[in-house]
Design a protein around this motif. Structure first.
Motif, short mmCIF file in Angstrom:
data_model
loop_
_atom_site.label_atom_id
_atom_site.label_comp_id
_atom_site.label_asym_id
_atom_site.label_seq_id
_atom_site.Cartn_x
_atom_site.Cartn_y
_atom_site.Cartn_z
N PHE A 107 -6.61 4.78 5.98
CA PHE A 107 -6.42 5.00 4.55
C PHE A 107 -6.33 6.51 4.29
N ARG B 101 -0.44 4.99 1.00
CA ARG B 101 -1.91 5.01 0.99
C ARG B 101 -2.49 4.53 2.32
N ALA C 71 -5.31 -5.79 -0.56
CA ALA C 71 -5.08 -4.93 -1.73
C ALA C 71 -6.03 -5.29 -2.87
N PHE D 213 0.79 -1.23 0.00
CA PHE D 213 0.00 0.00 0.00
C PHE D 213 0.83 1.28 0.00
#
Length: 416
Positions: free
Chosen positions: A354, A338, A410, A335
């Protein structure tokens, strides 16, 4: 000619669909919401599911041999004590062992302030029962341990929230909670908090104690994870630091448990409280369950006396360190920026957010479709939730599954 009647022609007609009776439940029970975490855990047993949801210790860490030996010894040498009714305050041998644990943590344990409970959840419930009248105020962290929020809500409390950051609760904001009647108490998980994993900084602990004495507000320190530190330096419990703040010991209670260090199935917790508070809590406990299981207490006492706990803790710390590092590395790889989180120094949880505002409650169905489970952060807020947050438990995820767990998350994000 009329055909002969078949046997099933004489069968009674099916009964009408039964309606659920309208039972006269009390409003406090009727309005209580189910634990979202318990609901999520229904999915954890699905074949192929990787669960990052539950705050369950790794079952492989249970010292089965040590607990088996303790149980056999108790039933062989202390059957009457283990199988008979016991004292509400707790079995004498366990109380002695718990006092020794408290002294190791820097807490001077007074015998008249120690109360054994059926897990630390009962300790929370007892304090709610003895302090809270409907409409009273309780201050909790934001976000906060969900089951504590439920217990306080069941007692009719009005919850005020204290912001948190990487150093735990922002105690400099406590005066914001004094606009009306003073709160009955402040509740916080001081070390490796559930869900954030944060630890209340040393200076904040002292400031909290000074505030409690100045405003005569009780502070409840819940410490189920403090023994699971695998990095950084330990910070003394509030009750240990109370010696540095005159009068603070009168306004501070300490809760802990063997659930995360020995086995949750024992359901053994305890509280160290000012004597007058302990006496009141003991009266209520006597009304609720008479006493915590004598058998569980005797087994716990025998296990602690065996001297096996320190080695078990070494194994647990090493395992959780490896699993936390593996999950953190996998998340960073999958990630990048993010998904934002701080690396925990102990406990069982990694709290993440997030950066693009992804709603983790809305994302959950896609995650379940990918056979990975987490707890949306919204479950932990007593007020307006931050929906981009989520709690990930590394306690039950071996390092070799960490990358697959992150990969599935993901894929869920890509599909959602």
């Amino acid at each position: 000619m009329t055909p002969p009647r078949r046997h099933d022609d004489f069968a009674a007609p099916p009964p009408p669909a039964a309606e659920t009776p309208c039972y006269p439940f009390a409003a406090r029970a009727r309005d209580l919401k189910r634990s979202e975490i318990r609901e999520f855990l229904r999915h954890a047993g699905r074949p192929g599911m990787i669960s990052l949801a539950g705050g369950l210790p790794a079952a492989e860490l249970f010292d089965r041999d040590g607990l088996a030996a303790a149980t056999a010894m108790v039933l062989r040498e202390r059957p009457a004590a283990a199988l008979q009714y016991g004292m509400t305050e707790g079995q004498p041998r366990l109380r002695e062992a718990l006092s020794a644990l408290l002294r190791e943590r820097g807490i001077a344990a007074a015998d008249d302030g120690l109360l054994v409970t059926t897990g630390s959840q009962q300790a929370i419930d007892l304090l709610a029962r003895i302090f809270i009248e409907p409409g009273d105020t309780v201050v909790v962290e934001r976000p906060c341990y969900l089951a504590a929020v439920q217990a306080f809500a069941l007692a009719g409390a009005r919850l005020l929230t204290l912001p948190t950051d990487a150093d735990g609760a922002c105690v400099d904001r406590l005066d914001d909670c004094l606009g009306g009647p003073p709160p009955k108490f402040v509740y916080l998980v001081s070390t490796f908090a559930n869900p954030t994993g944060a630890t209340l900084a040393h200076e904040r602990r002292l400031a909290l104690l000074r505030w409690a004495v100045r405003h005569r507000v009780f502070v409840v320190e819940d410490d189920p994870y403090g023994e699971l530190r695998f990095a950084g330096s330990a910070v003394p419990p509030l009750l240990a630091l109370a010696a540095e703040v005159p009068g603070a010991a009168d306004w501070c209670g300490y809760l802990s448990s063997l659930s995360k260090t020995v086995a949750p199935g024992l359901r053994v917790g305890w509280m160290q409280l000012p004597p007058a508070v302990a006496e009141q809590a003991g009266r209520v406990k006597q009304t609720l369950d008479l006493h915590t299981s004598s058998l569980a207490q005797e087994v716990a006492a025998a296990y602690l006396a065996s001297g096996r706990l320190p080695a078990a803790l070494v194994r647990a710390r090493a395992r959780y360190r490896d699993q936390a590092e593996a999950l953190a590395a996998a998340l960073r790889c999958r990630f990048g920026e993010r998904l934002q989180f701080a690396m925990p120094e102990g406990g069982m949880f990694l709290w993440a957010r997030f950066a693009d505002g992804t709603d983790t409650s809305a994302l959950l169905p896609a995650a379940l479709a990918q056979s990975v489970l987490y707890v949306p952060g919204a479950a932990f807020y007593a007020d307006a939730p931050e929906r981009a947050t989520l709690r990930l438990s590394y306690a039950g995820t071996p390092p070799e599954l960490a990358d697959e767990a992150a990969a599935r998350l993901a894929r869920a994000l890509a599909a959602g």
